[in-house]
Design a protein around this motif. Structure first.
Motif, PDB file in Angstrom:
ATOM      1  N   ASN A 258       1.592   0.002 104.961  1.00 61.86           N
ATOM      2  CA  ASN A 258       0.212   0.460 104.977  1.00 61.86           C
ATOM      3  C   ASN A 258      -0.720  -0.570 104.349  1.00 61.86           C
ATOM      4  N   ASP A 259      -1.756  -0.929 105.093  1.00 62.43           N
ATOM      5  CA  ASP A 259      -2.653  -1.996 104.639  1.00 62.43           C
ATOM      6  C   ASP A 259      -3.394  -1.621 103.364  1.00 62.43           C
ATOM      7  N   LYS A 260      -3.740  -0.348 103.224  1.00 62.79           N
ATOM      8  CA  LYS A 260      -4.445   0.086 102.013  1.00 62.79           C
ATOM      9  C   LYS A 260      -3.579  -0.119 100.777  1.00 62.79           C
ATOM     10  N   LEU A 261      -2.328   0.294 100.879  1.00 61.59           N
ATOM     11  CA  LEU A 261      -1.432   0.162  99.727  1.00 61.59           C
ATOM     12  C   LEU A 261      -1.166  -1.305  99.404  1.00 61.59           C
ATOM     13  N   ARG A 262      -1.058  -2.118 100.455  1.00 60.71           N
ATOM     14  CA  ARG A 262      -0.852  -3.563 100.209  1.00 60.71           C
ATOM     15  C   ARG A 262      -2.029  -4.144  99.438  1.00 60.71           C
ATOM     16  N   GLN A 263      -3.241  -3.788  99.836  1.00 57.84           N
ATOM     17  CA  GLN A 263      -4.417  -4.333  99.162  1.00 57.84           C
ATOM     18  C   GLN A 263      -4.497  -3.848  97.716  1.00 57.84           C
ATOM     19  N   ILE A 264      -4.128  -2.612  97.473  1.00 57.72           N
ATOM     20  CA  ILE A 264      -4.145  -2.094  96.097  1.00 57.72           C
ATOM     21  C   ILE A 264      -3.146  -2.860  95.236  1.00 57.72           C
ATOM     22  N   LEU A 265      -1.975  -3.178  95.801  1.00 62.43           N
ATOM     23  CA  LEU A 265      -0.956  -3.902  95.036  1.00 62.43           C
ATOM     24  C   LEU A 265      -1.291  -5.378  94.879  1.00 62.43           C
ATOM     25  N   GLU A 266      -2.069  -5.913  95.802  1.00 64.41           N
ATOM     26  CA  GLU A 266      -2.464  -7.327  95.691  1.00 64.41           C
ATOM     27  C   GLU A 266      -3.674  -7.510  94.779  1.00 64.41           C
ATOM     28  N   PHE A 267      -4.440  -6.451  94.590  1.00 64.58           N
ATOM     29  CA  PHE A 267      -5.684  -6.554  93.825  1.00 64.58           C
ATOM     30  C   PHE A 267      -5.508  -7.094  92.401  1.00 64.58           C
ATOM     31  N   PRO A 268      -4.524  -6.622  91.596  1.00 66.13           N
ATOM     32  CA  PRO A 268      -4.478  -7.069  90.196  1.00 66.13           C
ATOM     33  C   PRO A 268      -4.352  -8.569  90.001  1.00 66.13           C
ATOM     34  N   VAL A 269      -3.681  -9.269  90.929  1.00 65.79           N
ATOM     35  CA  VAL A 269      -3.516 -10.712  90.711  1.00 65.79           C
ATOM     36  C   VAL A 269      -4.811 -11.474  90.932  1.00 65.79           C
ATOM     37  N   LEU A 270      -5.835 -10.815  91.488  1.00 60.28           N
ATOM     38  CA  LEU A 270      -7.124 -11.488  91.607  1.00 60.28           C
ATOM     39  C   LEU A 270      -7.687 -11.828  90.235  1.00 60.28           C
ATOM     40  N   PHE A 271      -7.229 -11.109  89.190  1.00 59.39           N
ATOM     41  CA  PHE A 271      -7.622 -11.442  87.821  1.00 59.39           C
ATOM     42  C   PHE A 271      -7.071 -12.818  87.413  1.00 59.39           C
ATOM     43  N   LEU A 272      -6.046 -13.286  88.131  1.00 61.86           N
ATOM     44  CA  LEU A 272      -5.460 -14.591  87.819  1.00 61.86           C
ATOM     45  C   LEU A 272      -6.171 -15.716  88.551  1.00 61.86           C
ATOM     46  N   GLY A 273      -7.089 -15.355  89.450  1.00 64.63           N
ATOM     47  CA  GLY A 273      -7.980 -16.354  90.025  1.00 64.63           C
ATOM     48  C   GLY A 273      -7.558 -17.000  91.310  1.00 64.63           C
ATOM     49  N   ALA A 274      -6.534 -16.486  91.988  1.00 62.98           N
ATOM     50  CA  ALA A 274      -6.099 -17.099  93.235  1.00 62.98           C
ATOM     51  C   ALA A 274      -5.762 -16.032  94.263  1.00 62.98           C
ATOM     52  N   LYS A 275      -5.626 -16.459  95.517  1.00 66.24           N
ATOM     53  CA  LYS A 275      -5.221 -15.532  96.571  1.00 66.24           C
ATOM     54  C   LYS A 275      -3.805 -15.033  96.298  1.00 66.24           C
ATOM     55  N   PRO A 276      -3.506 -13.797  96.653  1.00 69.16           N
ATOM     56  CA  PRO A 276      -2.139 -13.281  96.482  1.00 69.16           C
ATOM     57  C   PRO A 276      -1.096 -14.144  97.178  1.00 69.16           C
ATOM     58  N   SER A 277      -1.478 -14.785  98.287  1.00 66.72           N
ATOM     59  CA  SER A 277      -0.537 -15.638  99.018  1.00 66.72           C
ATOM     60  C   SER A 277      -0.263 -16.952  98.288  1.00 66.72           C
ATOM     61  N   ASP A 278      -1.082 -17.279  97.285  1.00 65.15           N
ATOM     62  CA  ASP A 278      -0.879 -18.498  96.503  1.00 65.15           C
ATOM     63  C   ASP A 278      -0.415 -18.204  95.077  1.00 65.15           C
ATOM     64  N   THR A 279      -0.151 -16.932  94.784  1.00 60.29           N
ATOM     65  CA  THR A 279       0.243 -16.532  93.441  1.00 60.29           C
ATOM     66  C   THR A 279       1.725 -16.180  93.420  1.00 60.29           C
ATOM     67  N   PRO A 280       2.529 -16.828  92.565  1.00 66.11           N
ATOM     68  CA  PRO A 280       3.967 -16.544  92.529  1.00 66.11           C
ATOM     69  C   PRO A 280       4.267 -15.062  92.312  1.00 66.11           C
ATOM     70  N   ALA A 281       5.343 -14.594  92.960  1.00 68.50           N
ATOM     71  CA  ALA A 281       5.732 -13.184  92.859  1.00 68.50           C
ATOM     72  C   ALA A 281       6.014 -12.774  91.418  1.00 68.50           C
ATOM     73  N   PHE A 282       6.363 -13.733  90.571  1.00 66.95           N
ATOM     74  CA  PHE A 282       6.611 -13.430  89.165  1.00 66.95           C
ATOM     75  C   PHE A 282       5.412 -12.739  88.523  1.00 66.95           C
ATOM     76  N   TYR A 283       4.211 -13.053  89.038  1.00 70.93           N
ATOM     77  CA  TYR A 283       3.000 -12.489  88.454  1.00 70.93           C
ATOM     78  C   TYR A 283       2.778 -11.023  88.835  1.00 70.93           C
ATOM     79  N   SER A 284       3.779 -10.418  89.469  1.00 71.43           N
ATOM     80  CA  SER A 284       3.682  -8.967  89.700  1.00 71.43           C
ATOM     81  C   SER A 284       3.635  -8.219  88.376  1.00 71.43           C
TER      82      SER A 284
END
Length: 488
Positions: free
Chosen positions: A177-203
């Motif tokens: 579900n696209d909504k759930l994906r966006q909710i889970l990707e949102f927190p890493v925006l605090f780290l300043g990069a796209k989720p596709s460029d942020t290591p999975a460790f930062y989950s």
């Protein structure tokens, strides 16, 4: 006589460092260019309304508690915290929002209501995120980035794969579900990069979000600044406001003070909590560690267009923190990171602290903070600011089913030019340097200058990275490195 340390700036990292250094016995002086402490976390007051100019999210309460405990105190000694429920809400369209409640079990239920089977996937995802949090926040981020060996531990060796996959792919393989994906990707925006460029460790940011929850300090985030300032003053730290540093004094390749308004303030050590790029501009070129080309090729966290708005009525159908993801997430990300330009149809965020805290607005009225993430260094004009305010207010009205434009008492904006002027921010960035794989830990600009003795740096452009909790940690790391080097 105790050794003297001059600190440039008074943001979270500088305040944190000042407390640790004063506790260690140094005479500490903070020089702040603005008329209040706080750096980017200042406060704006108008007509009975109170706004946080900078950070509005209080995450990772354990990091704040750990900081105060280092001084035999607790956060509760300085400010009151309230756990938000709901933590936040995300709009995807008119009458189409997902609420993130307090408590993991409640969040699992909300996910399941959106996508059958997603609650079990989320349990597994959060278990890994908690594991990453325990490794990162309780251990790795408290290392000063001096050597790559700091990252080599029994725990990280068995989890190397999490550094070489990214958040986007990790989330995408488990959630359709696209909504759930966006909710889970949102927190890493605090780290300043796209989720596709942020290591999975930062989950681990997802555990900070769902597991630890979202909190509100009464009076806003500035009450945290005031608390740390109170602690610093009790430890003997001296504050000099309206005191922009014009130059770092050098003698025999050693920092030995600062110049403010033509007056010299000598010290044994200089620590800068100001923007790293600007801090090096206070030195002659030959003493700067990093060239303009170095800074220009780095991935910076976004800048922002912010509005501080007083409404003459209470608002409906919103939460304290409300995200508006009704436009294309990927397109907006491209406009920030890939082909920098003003976004055509931006995502935006809004905070209404007066929903929780009646000290933030007069009775019957609402304080609203609106934020649009932007690429750094864009053209910034009053005409553009006004255009985007109208754009997001109309979308806000449509999505939340209420008229508010005619209820605006006042609005104040803050954008790229203001970040440059108020904070000497490189390209007007709002959050520092992004935490991508090649900008993590020892690969970030160093705390200790390699070219000038007794000169150190702290803050969002050095270790460990962007965000308020990391800034508190950065101050501790800088202070620790100073103490260690002084003993050797």
């Amino acid at each position: 006589m105790p050794k003297t340390i001059n600190i440039i700036g008074s943001g979270f990292s500088a305040l944190s460092a000042s407390c640790y250094l004063a506790q260690a016995g140094y005479e500490v002086h903070i020089f702040e260019k603005n008329d209040t402490v706080g750096g980017r976390a200042r406060q704006y007051k108008k007509d009975g309304f109170t706004f946080d100019i900078g950070p509005t999210w209080y995450w990772m309460p354990d990091v704040f508690e750990r900081f105060f405990q280092d001084f035999g105190k607790s956060a509760a000694d300085f400010y009151q915290l309230e756990k938000l429920d709901p933590a936040y809400e995300v709009y995807f369209g008119k009458d189409d929002s997902v609420v993130i409640p307090a408590g993991l079990e409640n969040i699992y239920q909300n996910f399941e209501a959106v996508e059958t089977g997603s609650s079990e996937k989320l349990r597994e995802f959060i278990t890994k995120a908690r594991d990453n949090y325990d490794i990162a926040i309780k251990d790795l981020v408290y290392r000063p980035g001096v050597s790559p060996l700091e990252l080599v531990t029994p725990a990280t060796i068995t989890r190397l794969g999490r550094f070489f996959t990214n958040i986007s792919s990790d989330v995408g393989k488990d959630f359709r579900n696209d909504k759930l994906r966006q909710i889970l990707e949102f927190p890493v925006l605090f780290l300043g990069a796209k989720p596709s460029d942020t290591p999975a460790f930062y989950s681990f940011m997802n555990y900070a979000d769902f597991g630890l929850g979202t909190w509100h300090p009464k009076g806003g985030m500035y009450s945290v600044i005031e608390g740390i300032q109170q602690l610093a003053e009790s430890l003997g730290v001296h504050f000099h406001l309206n005191s922009p540093v014009n130059q770092v004094i050098l003698k025999n390749n050693k920092a030995c003070g600062v110049i403010v308004g033509g007056k010299e303030y000598h010290s044994d050590i200089v620590l800068s909590g100001a923007d790293y790029h600007h801090s090096e501009e206070l030195l002659p070129k030959k003493f700067r560690q990093y060239s303009e080309a170095y800074w220009d090729k780095k991935t910076f966290a976004p800048s922002s267009l912010l509005f501080y708005v007083g409404f003459d009525k209470k608002l409906q159908n919103v939460s304290h923190h409300t995200l508006f993801f009704d436009s294309d997430f990927q397109e907006h990300a491209k406009d920030i990171y890939d082909h920098p330009k003003w976004p055509e149809n931006p995502l935006f965020y809004a905070s209404f602290p007066s929903l929780t805290d009646d000290s933030c607005a007069p009775e019957g009225k609402e304080a609203g903070i609106f934020l649009i993430p932007l690429a750094p260094d864009l053209e910034d004009t009053e005409e553009l600011r006004n255009y985007y305010f109208k754009l997001i207010i109309r979308r806000f009205e449509q999505l939340t089913g209420q008229k508010v434009e005619n209820n605006v008492i006042f609005k104040k904006s803050f954008c790229v030019n203001d970040f440059k002027e108020a904070y000497n921010s490189y390209k007007g960035n709002a959050y520092g340097m992004a935490n991508t794989l090649f900008q993590t830990a020892f690969l970030r600009p160093k705390i200790k200058s390699k070219r000038v003795n007794q000169l150190y740096f702290t803050g969002q452009l050095t270790v460990p990275g962007p965000g308020v909790p990391p800034s508190l940690i950065s101050g501790k790391l800088a202070a620790g490195l100073i103490e260690k080097n002084e003993k050797n």
